[in-house]
Scaffold this motif. Sequence first.
Motif, PDB file in Angstrom:
ATOM      1  N   GLY A 102      32.445  27.805  47.233  1.00 42.57           N
ATOM      2  CA  GLY A 102      32.998  28.737  48.202  1.00 42.57           C
ATOM      3  C   GLY A 102      33.594  29.981  47.561  1.00 42.57           C
ATOM      4  N   ALA A 103      34.432  30.669  48.337  1.00 40.80           N
ATOM      5  CA  ALA A 103      35.009  31.943  47.895  1.00 40.80           C
ATOM      6  C   ALA A 103      35.891  31.791  46.669  1.00 40.80           C
ATOM      7  CB  ALA A 103      35.803  32.565  49.036  1.00 40.80           C
ATOM      8  N   ALA A 104      36.417  30.593  46.429  1.00 44.14           N
ATOM      9  CA  ALA A 104      37.309  30.388  45.284  1.00 44.14           C
ATOM     10  C   ALA A 104      36.623  30.743  43.977  1.00 44.14           C
ATOM     11  CB  ALA A 104      37.785  28.934  45.245  1.00 44.14           C
ATOM     12  N   TYR A 105      35.319  30.472  43.894  1.00 44.66           N
ATOM     13  CA  TYR A 105      34.602  30.791  42.657  1.00 44.66           C
ATOM     14  C   TYR A 105      34.599  32.299  42.417  1.00 44.66           C
ATOM     15  CZ  TYR A 105      30.919  31.231  39.201  1.00 44.66           C
ATOM     16  OH  TYR A 105      30.221  31.550  38.072  1.00 44.66           O
ATOM     17  N   LEU A 106      34.321  33.087  43.467  1.00 39.49           N
ATOM     18  CA  LEU A 106      34.304  34.544  43.326  1.00 39.49           C
ATOM     19  C   LEU A 106      35.687  35.082  43.002  1.00 39.49           C
ATOM     20  CD1 LEU A 106      31.936  35.523  46.288  1.00 39.49           C
ATOM     21  CD2 LEU A 106      31.401  35.532  43.851  1.00 39.49           C
ATOM     22  N   ARG A 108      38.020  33.610  41.309  1.00 42.58           N
ATOM     23  CA  ARG A 108      38.301  33.357  39.896  1.00 42.58           C
ATOM     24  C   ARG A 108      37.584  34.368  39.010  1.00 42.58           C
ATOM     25  NH1 ARG A 108      37.201  27.902  41.247  1.00 42.58           N
ATOM     26  NH2 ARG A 108      35.379  27.876  39.863  1.00 42.58           N
ATOM     27  N   LEU A 109      36.345  34.681  39.356  1.00 44.54           N
ATOM     28  CA  LEU A 109      35.605  35.700  38.601  1.00 44.54           C
ATOM     29  C   LEU A 109      36.292  37.054  38.684  1.00 44.54           C
ATOM     30  CD1 LEU A 109      31.745  35.244  39.153  1.00 44.54           C
ATOM     31  CD2 LEU A 109      32.994  35.253  36.988  1.00 44.54           C
ATOM     32  N   LEU A 110      36.772  37.395  39.874  1.00 41.05           N
ATOM     33  CA  LEU A 110      37.471  38.668  40.045  1.00 41.05           C
ATOM     34  C   LEU A 110      38.736  38.713  39.203  1.00 41.05           C
ATOM     35  CD1 LEU A 110      36.987  39.145  43.884  1.00 41.05           C
ATOM     36  CD2 LEU A 110      36.190  40.715  42.106  1.00 41.05           C
ATOM     37  N   LEU A 111      39.430  37.598  39.103  1.00 41.75           N
ATOM     38  CA  LEU A 111      40.633  37.545  38.272  1.00 41.75           C
ATOM     39  C   LEU A 111      40.274  37.756  36.799  1.00 41.75           C
ATOM     40  CD1 LEU A 111      43.662  37.064  38.068  1.00 41.75           C
ATOM     41  CD2 LEU A 111      43.202  34.609  37.945  1.00 41.75           C
ATOM     42  N   LEU A 112      39.201  37.121  36.345  1.00 40.86           N
ATOM     43  CA  LEU A 112      38.756  37.309  34.967  1.00 40.86           C
ATOM     44  C   LEU A 112      38.374  38.761  34.710  1.00 40.86           C
ATOM     45  CD1 LEU A 112      36.590  34.110  34.411  1.00 40.86           C
ATOM     46  CD2 LEU A 112      38.776  34.656  33.317  1.00 40.86           C
ATOM     47  N   MET A 113      37.682  39.395  35.671  1.00 41.10           N
ATOM     48  CA  MET A 113      37.292  40.790  35.508  1.00 41.10           C
ATOM     49  C   MET A 113      38.513  41.708  35.464  1.00 41.10           C
ATOM     50  SD  MET A 113      34.151  40.958  34.936  1.00 41.10           S
ATOM     51  CE  MET A 113      34.207  42.755  34.855  1.00 41.10           C
ATOM     52  N   ALA A 114      39.557  41.365  36.211  1.00 37.83           N
ATOM     53  CA  ALA A 114      40.790  42.160  36.161  1.00 37.83           C
ATOM     54  C   ALA A 114      41.407  42.108  34.766  1.00 37.83           C
ATOM     55  CB  ALA A 114      41.776  41.649  37.210  1.00 37.83           C
ATOM     56  N   VAL A 115      41.391  40.921  34.147  1.00 39.79           N
ATOM     57  CA  VAL A 115      41.909  40.779  32.780  1.00 39.79           C
ATOM     58  C   VAL A 115      41.077  41.620  31.820  1.00 39.79           C
ATOM     59  CG1 VAL A 115      42.294  39.170  30.888  1.00 39.79           C
ATOM     60  CG2 VAL A 115      42.848  38.487  33.237  1.00 39.79           C
ATOM     61  N   ILE A 136      31.557  46.573  33.237  1.00 40.78           N
ATOM     62  CA  ILE A 136      32.990  46.273  33.234  1.00 40.78           C
ATOM     63  C   ILE A 136      33.660  46.879  34.465  1.00 40.78           C
ATOM     64  CG2 ILE A 136      35.174  46.797  32.063  1.00 40.78           C
ATOM     65  CD1 ILE A 136      33.776  46.386  29.430  1.00 40.78           C
ATOM     66  N   GLY A 137      33.272  48.094  34.807  1.00 36.15           N
ATOM     67  CA  GLY A 137      33.885  48.758  35.948  1.00 36.15           C
ATOM     68  C   GLY A 137      33.231  48.468  37.272  1.00 36.15           C
ATOM     69  N   ARG A 138      32.007  47.917  37.264  1.00 37.41           N
ATOM     70  CA  ARG A 138      31.243  47.782  38.505  1.00 37.41           C
ATOM     71  C   ARG A 138      30.965  46.353  38.942  1.00 37.41           C
ATOM     72  NH1 ARG A 138      31.615  52.644  41.107  1.00 37.41           N
ATOM     73  NH2 ARG A 138      31.240  54.353  39.648  1.00 37.41           N
ATOM     74  N   PHE A 139      31.082  45.387  38.017  1.00 35.34           N
ATOM     75  CA  PHE A 139      30.689  44.027  38.368  1.00 35.34           C
ATOM     76  C   PHE A 139      31.511  43.480  39.528  1.00 35.34           C
ATOM     77  CE2 PHE A 139      30.624  39.342  37.448  1.00 35.34           C
ATOM     78  CZ  PHE A 139      29.300  39.153  37.792  1.00 35.34           C
ATOM     79  N   ASP A 140      32.813  43.798  39.557  1.00 35.42           N
ATOM     80  CA  ASP A 140      33.634  43.274  40.648  1.00 35.42           C
ATOM     81  C   ASP A 140      33.218  43.854  41.994  1.00 35.42           C
ATOM     82  OD1 ASP A 140      34.600  45.809  40.027  1.00 35.42           O
ATOM     83  OD2 ASP A 140      36.685  45.291  40.475  1.00 35.42           O
ATOM     84  N   GLN A 141      32.553  45.009  42.006  1.00 41.84           N
ATOM     85  CA  GLN A 141      32.099  45.572  43.276  1.00 41.84           C
ATOM     86  C   GLN A 141      30.985  44.723  43.885  1.00 41.84           C
ATOM     87  OE1 GLN A 141      31.273  49.737  42.398  1.00 41.84           O
ATOM     88  NE2 GLN A 141      33.441  50.238  42.643  1.00 41.84           N
ATOM     89  N   PHE A 142      30.089  44.198  43.052  1.00 33.08           N
ATOM     90  CA  PHE A 142      29.097  43.245  43.542  1.00 33.08           C
ATOM     91  C   PHE A 142      29.792  42.010  44.118  1.00 33.08           C
ATOM     92  CE2 PHE A 142      26.652  45.414  40.131  1.00 33.08           C
ATOM     93  CZ  PHE A 142      25.548  45.825  40.859  1.00 33.08           C
ATOM     94  N   LEU A 143      30.818  41.537  43.401  1.00 40.86           N
ATOM     95  CA  LEU A 143      31.513  40.324  43.821  1.00 40.86           C
ATOM     96  C   LEU A 143      32.236  40.529  45.150  1.00 40.86           C
ATOM     97  CD1 LEU A 143      33.024  39.175  40.386  1.00 40.86           C
ATOM     98  CD2 LEU A 143      30.852  38.493  41.445  1.00 40.86           C
TER      99      LEU A 143
END
Length: 303
Positions: A102-106, A108-115, A136-143
């Motif tokens: 579910g959304a929890a996986y995304l 967690r990925l967003l948190l890692l990308m913030a770091v 680095i700057g765009r991957f979270d936009q896909f997420l």
Amino acid sequence: FFVLSGFLFMTIALQSEHIAYGAFMRNRLLRIFPLFLFFFFVAISLQRDTFRAPDALYVLFSNIGKPPTSEHFITGAAWTISVEFTFYLVFPFLARFVRAEGAAYLLRLLLLMAVVKWAAWGVSERATLMFYSTLIGRFDQFLWGMLAALLWRRHAALLRRHGRLLLVVALLALWLATAVQARFASYFAPEPRQMFWVFWGTAEALVWSGVVLAYLGAGIRWPQWLARWLERGGAWSYSLYLWHALVLFMLHRAVGGWMPFGSVWANAALHFALALPLCLVVAWLSFVTIEQPFLRLRGRYVQ
């Protein structure tokens, strides 16, 4: 562009049980690479006198270093293709993990990308360029686009009830975000390390996710003739994206700084009226000649 990709692919994945990785990648190659390679070879031909054999490897990294496509305005839009294609490489796995967790996986990925973003800002001397044009700057936009697809699936009825109001709010937020970027986070600002860009990709993605969800919720019914033209524009949009800089460059060479009216808005409307039809004609020609024959070769990748 990146948010919409995440949203569309996740929407398709939620309607299926399995994504055939090979078929998915084959479809993605047939969709983007014919036209992209066309522009790549235009770029290396334009700088034939300085071309080096290793430059051919930039076909996989059109957003890093000094790729041939970035040397000229008319091919510069190609930088996004490498970012997009990297997302394609991992999306089937992401979709599988999201269906399982579910959304929890995304999140967690967003948190890692913030770091990663915080660390990258501290290291890079040209952090703004890095955030603007790399994964680095765009991957979270896909997420965020993928998260928006999950929200649409779960709360479509609620979004439809308030869609018109939400669309007004989303468009106002978009206008405000554009003004904020122009004032505080312009890519063209002389400062190469703006802390604003650590957060800006996320803010941008949230605004566009809101626009996508609100537009779907509003359920706007366009007149049939206009809907048909909008659909055609959507079909030609990739060609329009890659060709528009070349057309604008040629138009500028033809008319220069032609400003027949005293009003800035009137001159802008005139140039828009000249540029849009030219861009659309070239985009249509490119679509039916380069893209469409390859698109017919695609097959199903979901089950």
